[in-house]
Design a protein around this motif. Sequence first.
Motif, PDB file in Angstrom:
ATOM      1  N   GLN A  91       0.834  -1.208   0.000  1.00  0.00           N
ATOM      2  CA  GLN A  91       0.000   0.000   0.000  1.00  0.00           C
ATOM      3  C   GLN A  91       0.864   1.251   0.000  1.00  0.00           C
ATOM      4  O   GLN A  91       0.566   2.235  -0.660  1.00  0.00           O
ATOM      5  CB  GLN A  91      -0.914   0.011   1.232  1.00  0.00           C
ATOM      6  N   LYS A  92       1.972   1.130   0.765  1.00  0.00           N
ATOM      7  CA  LYS A  92       2.884   2.276   0.859  1.00  0.00           C
ATOM      8  C   LYS A  92       3.453   2.602  -0.528  1.00  0.00           C
ATOM      9  O   LYS A  92       3.496   3.754  -0.956  1.00  0.00           O
ATOM     10  CB  LYS A  92       4.007   1.943   1.832  1.00  0.00           C
ATOM     11  N   SER A  93       3.867   1.508  -1.224  1.00  0.00           N
ATOM     12  CA  SER A  93       4.460   1.773  -2.535  1.00  0.00           C
ATOM     13  C   SER A  93       3.401   2.293  -3.511  1.00  0.00           C
ATOM     14  O   SER A  93       3.672   3.156  -4.334  1.00  0.00           O
ATOM     15  CB  SER A  93       5.195   0.548  -3.082  1.00  0.00           C
ATOM     16  N   GLN A  94       2.135   1.709  -3.320  1.00  0.00           N
ATOM     17  CA  GLN A  94       1.042   2.237  -4.172  1.00  0.00           C
ATOM     18  C   GLN A  94       0.810   3.713  -3.878  1.00  0.00           C
ATOM     19  O   GLN A  94       0.659   4.529  -4.787  1.00  0.00           O
ATOM     20  CB  GLN A  94      -0.253   1.483  -3.870  1.00  0.00           C
ATOM     21  N   LEU A  95       0.815   3.987  -2.547  1.00  0.00           N
ATOM     22  CA  LEU A  95       0.590   5.367  -2.107  1.00  0.00           C
ATOM     23  C   LEU A  95       1.687   6.278  -2.646  1.00  0.00           C
ATOM     24  O   LEU A  95       1.430   7.385  -3.135  1.00  0.00           O
ATOM     25  CB  LEU A  95       0.564   5.408  -0.579  1.00  0.00           C
ATOM     26  N   GLU A  96       2.916   5.748  -2.538  1.00  0.00           N
ATOM     27  CA  GLU A  96       4.038   6.549  -3.030  1.00  0.00           C
ATOM     28  C   GLU A  96       3.889   6.829  -4.516  1.00  0.00           C
ATOM     29  O   GLU A  96       4.146   7.931  -4.992  1.00  0.00           O
ATOM     30  CB  GLU A  96       5.353   5.818  -2.766  1.00  0.00           C
ATOM     31  N   GLU A  97       3.444   5.755  -5.252  1.00  0.00           N
ATOM     32  CA  GLU A  97       3.235   5.930  -6.693  1.00  0.00           C
ATOM     33  C   GLU A  97       2.181   6.987  -6.963  1.00  0.00           C
ATOM     34  O   GLU A  97       2.337   7.863  -7.813  1.00  0.00           O
ATOM     35  CB  GLU A  97       2.777   4.610  -7.305  1.00  0.00           C
ATOM     36  N   ARG A  98       1.079   6.868  -6.136  1.00  0.00           N
ATOM     37  CA  ARG A  98      -0.013   7.842  -6.321  1.00  0.00           C
ATOM     38  C   ARG A  98       0.459   9.246  -5.988  1.00  0.00           C
ATOM     39  O   ARG A  98       0.141  10.209  -6.678  1.00  0.00           O
ATOM     40  CB  ARG A  98      -1.223   7.458  -5.466  1.00  0.00           C
ATOM     41  N   VAL A  99       1.231   9.322  -4.867  1.00  0.00           N
ATOM     42  CA  VAL A  99       1.750  10.639  -4.474  1.00  0.00           C
ATOM     43  C   VAL A  99       2.631  11.201  -5.582  1.00  0.00           C
ATOM     44  O   VAL A  99       2.578  12.378  -5.930  1.00  0.00           O
ATOM     45  CB  VAL A  99       2.513  10.539  -3.125  1.00  0.00           C
ATOM     46  N   LEU A 100       3.438  10.265  -6.167  1.00  0.00           N
ATOM     47  CA  LEU A 100       4.330  10.679  -7.248  1.00  0.00           C
ATOM     48  C   LEU A 100       3.521  11.201  -8.442  1.00  0.00           C
ATOM     49  O   LEU A 100       3.833  12.244  -9.022  1.00  0.00           O
ATOM     50  CB  LEU A 100       5.186   9.484  -7.667  1.00  0.00           C
ATOM     51  N   ASP A 101       2.441  10.402  -8.753  1.00  0.00           N
ATOM     52  CA  ASP A 101       1.563  10.810  -9.865  1.00  0.00           C
ATOM     53  C   ASP A 101       0.942  12.171  -9.575  1.00  0.00           C
ATOM     54  O   ASP A 101       0.902  13.047 -10.426  1.00  0.00           O
ATOM     55  CB  ASP A 101       0.436   9.783 -10.065  1.00  0.00           C
ATOM     56  N   ARG A 102       0.414  12.257  -8.304  1.00  0.00           N
ATOM     57  CA  ARG A 102      -0.219  13.514  -7.916  1.00  0.00           C
ATOM     58  C   ARG A 102       0.776  14.673  -8.027  1.00  0.00           C
ATOM     59  O   ARG A 102       0.456  15.748  -8.515  1.00  0.00           O
ATOM     60  CB  ARG A 102      -0.718  13.448  -6.470  1.00  0.00           C
TER      61      ARG A 102
ATOM     62  N   LYS B  10       3.331  14.832  -9.860  1.00  0.00           N
ATOM     63  CA  LYS B  10       3.599  15.151 -11.272  1.00  0.00           C
ATOM     64  C   LYS B  10       2.473  16.002 -11.841  1.00  0.00           C
ATOM     65  O   LYS B  10       2.699  17.020 -12.479  1.00  0.00           O
ATOM     66  CB  LYS B  10       3.719  13.850 -12.069  1.00  0.00           C
ATOM     67  N   SER B  11       1.202  15.514 -11.563  1.00  0.00           N
ATOM     68  CA  SER B  11       0.089  16.277 -12.139  1.00  0.00           C
ATOM     69  C   SER B  11      -0.036  17.644 -11.490  1.00  0.00           C
ATOM     70  O   SER B  11      -0.416  18.613 -12.140  1.00  0.00           O
ATOM     71  CB  SER B  11      -1.235  15.506 -12.067  1.00  0.00           C
TER      72      SER B  11
ATOM     73  N   ALA C 248       0.020  20.964 -13.342  1.00  0.00           N
ATOM     74  CA  ALA C 248      -1.019  21.985 -13.147  1.00  0.00           C
ATOM     75  C   ALA C 248      -0.398  23.306 -12.729  1.00  0.00           C
ATOM     76  O   ALA C 248      -0.817  24.380 -13.145  1.00  0.00           O
ATOM     77  CB  ALA C 248      -2.012  21.514 -12.089  1.00  0.00           C
ATOM     78  N   ASN C 249       0.628  23.161 -11.888  1.00  0.00           N
ATOM     79  CA  ASN C 249       1.327  24.345 -11.409  1.00  0.00           C
ATOM     80  C   ASN C 249       1.983  25.101 -12.569  1.00  0.00           C
ATOM     81  O   ASN C 249       1.923  26.320 -12.665  1.00  0.00           O
ATOM     82  CB  ASN C 249       2.377  23.899 -10.393  1.00  0.00           C
TER      83      ASN C 249
END
Length: 725
Positions: free
Chosen positions: A266-277, A279-280, A284-285
Amino acid sequence: MNKFKDGIGLRLLRYVFGCYLVVALIVTGVQLLSEYSQAKSNIFSQTYELEASFKDSFISSMWSFDTPQLEVILAGITKIDIVAGIKIMTEKNQPLASSGNVVTTDSQIISSTDLLAPGIKKIVLVQADSTARQTLFEYKFPLEHRESMSDPFKLIGYGYIYTDVNTIIERVKFSFILIIINSLIKTAALWLFFLYFVNRFIAKPLAALANAAGALNPEKLETLNSSKELDHVMKTKHNDEVYLLATNFDQMRIAILDKLAVIESQKSQLEERVLDRTKSLSKANDELRHLTLHDALTSLPNRTLFKDRLEQFIKVGQRNNTRFIVASIDLCGFKSINDNYGHQIGDLILIEVARRLSSVFRSTDTVARMGGDEFYALLALESDDCSDGEILVQKFIKVLESPILCDEENIPSILISANIGTAIYPLHGEDSAALIKNADMAMYHAKKSGIHHLHYSAEEDIRLRRQSQLAKDFNIAIENNELFLVYQPILNIESNRVTKIEALVRWQHPTLGLISPVEFIPICERTGSIHQLTQWVFQQACTQCKPYCDVDESLSISINLSGRVFSQPEIPQLLENICKLSNMSPSNINLEVTETTAMEKPDQAIDIMNQLTAKGFTISIDDFGTGYSSLSYLVMLPVKELKIDKSFLLNLGKNSEKVIKAMIDLAHSLDLKVVGEGVETKVLLDMLEVMGCDYAQGYYIAKPLSADALHNFLYPPNLQKAHSI
Ligand code: C2E
Ligand code: MG
Ligand code: MG
C-alpha cells in the motif's frame, strides 16, 4: 538465567518450594507424632505385659511379706529398658518396695494427666533430689489376692510402673532422624526436579518467547521473516500452553509479516499515487504559472512576465553595460474594428498581430500583450547606434501592412497599422517604470502625429507633462479667478474706426505664469472643460463690453467659439440666455469659428450656426486659409465674415500676397466681409486697404488690451489722439 533473576521459573520454584516445605513439615510432623504415639503405645503394651508377667510374683511376695524378694524382683524389672522405675504400695498407699525412678511422697508433682491408655497417667514432676523437671508415665495396677478359688479377691496393694518420656523419645529418635532425612531428600529431589522441568518447560520457553518478541522489529523485515527462538520453542512439540503461546505468537509474527507486506505494497502504491499527484500537481502548477504569466488569448507573456523580463534586461544592461529597447505598440483603429465587426473578429486580429509580432522578433526579444490592443516588446540591441532595433521595428510595421484575412463571411480583409513608441535603456530611463512610461509617451506622440514609430524625446515628454498638469490645474482655474479676458480692437479700414473688438482669454497660472490660449484651449477641448470656459468667456465678455455697446450700438464683440461646442445642441440657447442676463443684444456679438472646426462635422455645424444666426448672432470664419475649406460647404455656412489667418501677413511673400488678394476677392464674391489678422505694420495695413480688405486686426492697430486698457483705448482722454490711429 541471570537475565531472568526475577523470572517466572525462579518465582515458581520459590513458591513451590515454600509450599512443599510447609507440606513436608506438616507431613513429617504428623509422621513424627505417629511414630511417637506408636512407640508410646508399644511401651504401654510392654508395661501391661510386665504387669501381667510379674503381678503374681508381686502378690505372692506381698502376701508372704517377703519384701527383699519383692525388691529383687523390682530391681530386676527396672533393668528392662522401658522401665524407668517401679514401686509397690500397700492397699493403704504405704510404700512397700521401689526401684528406679519413681514418684515418691517427696516428689513435687507439677501436673498429672490421665491418658487414654487404661491406668496410665502422665506426670510432670521434680524429684526431691533434683531440680530438673521430669515427665513420667505412671501405670498403676491393683494387687489382689484370694486365698481359694471360692474366696473373693482382696486388695492388698498397688503396683506402679514408671516409664520415662525420654525412653520413648530415645526409641523414636532414630526414626525421627530417618523421617527428617527422608523428607529433606524428597524436598531437595523435588526441588531439583522442579527446577529442571520448570526451567526447561516454562522458564526457558518463556524466555525464548520473550527474546523472540524482543527481537521482532517491524522496521527490519528479516527479524520477522524467521525467528530461531520461536522455532526452538515450537520444535519441542509439547502440546502445552507455552507451545500454544509460541504457535500463536508465530502466527502473530506471520500475520504481522503479511500485514507489513500489505502495508508495504500500500505504501508503494501510495508513493506511486503521491508521485503521480506530484507530477500532475507540478504540471497543473506549470499550467497555472503559464496562465498567470501569459495572456490567455494570444499566449504572449502578460504584464507580469513582461515586467519581470524587463527587470532582467535592466540587470543585464547594468552588468554588461548594454542597451535595449522598450517598445510600446498600440494598434490604430482597433476600437472601431471591435465596434464594427464584433469582439470575435477583434480577437482574431489580436491573435494575428501577436503571431506577426512573434515572427519578426528574435528569441532574445520579448513580446507581451498588456491587454486590449496594447503590446510591448523588449528588443535586445547589438549595435550601439540602435540600428538593429530600428530595423526590427520597421520590419514589424512592414509585416503588419499586409491585410488580415478573416474566414468569416461578409467580412473583408482587414487592414491594420500600429503606432510604436520606443525608449532606449539607459538613454530614456534607467528603471522599468521610466522606460515603460517613456515608451508609452513616445507611442502617444506618434499616434497624435500620425507617425508609425517615434523614439522617446525628453522635450515631448516635458510638453506632455506640462499639458497634463495644465489639464489638471484648469479644473480650479475659473473658481480661483485665474482667467481673465483681453480685448483686441479691430479696425474698419474704410472708416478708420474700431468697430469690432475680439475677446481673447488669458490664464494667469499661479506657478507657471501667463498661459496662452493656444496652449490651454486644445487641452480644454480634450478634457471637455471647453464648455465651461466658453460660458465663462461669454459671460465675462458680455458683462465687460455691455457698457461700450450701450454707447456704440454698432460695436461688435467677437468671441471665439471652439468647434467642440457645436456638439452641444443647447449652445445657441445657452448663449442667448447669457446675453439676456447681461442685457446684451446678440446682434452685438460676433462668433468666431475656426475654419477647421466648422468643417469637422459640417451638417451639425451648419445647423447650430443657423440657430445662432436666427437668434441674432453673426458668425465669422477664423484663421481662414489654414484649413482645407470646401468652398461648397463654405457657401452653405451662414457666415458674414472671413478672417484671413495672421500667418499670411506675418510671412508675407509674393505668393501669399496673391493668396490674400484671392481670398479677399473670393470672400467678397460670396458677399462676405474680410478681416486681415496679423497687421503689425502700417505697410501691411496699407496693403490690405489697397486690396480692398474691410477690417484689420494686429499689433499695429492695438495689441490685446486688458479691460482697463480697452476703456482708455476706446475713450482716450484725448479723443483727437484716438481718432488719429
Ligand atoms: P485668433 O482668434 O485668431 O486670435 C488672434 C490671435 O492673434 C491672438 O492670439 C492675438 O493676440 C494674435 N494677434 C493679433 N494681432 C497680431 C499681430 O499683429 N501679430 C501677432 N503675432 N499676433 C497677433 P491669442 O490671444 O494668443 O489667441 C490665440 C488663439 O486662441 C485665437 O486665435 C483663438 O483661436 C484662440 N482663443 C483665444 N481666446 C479664445 C477664447 O476665448 N475661446 C476660444 N475658443 N478660443 C480662443
Ligand atoms: Mg479669433
Ligand atoms: Mg485668428
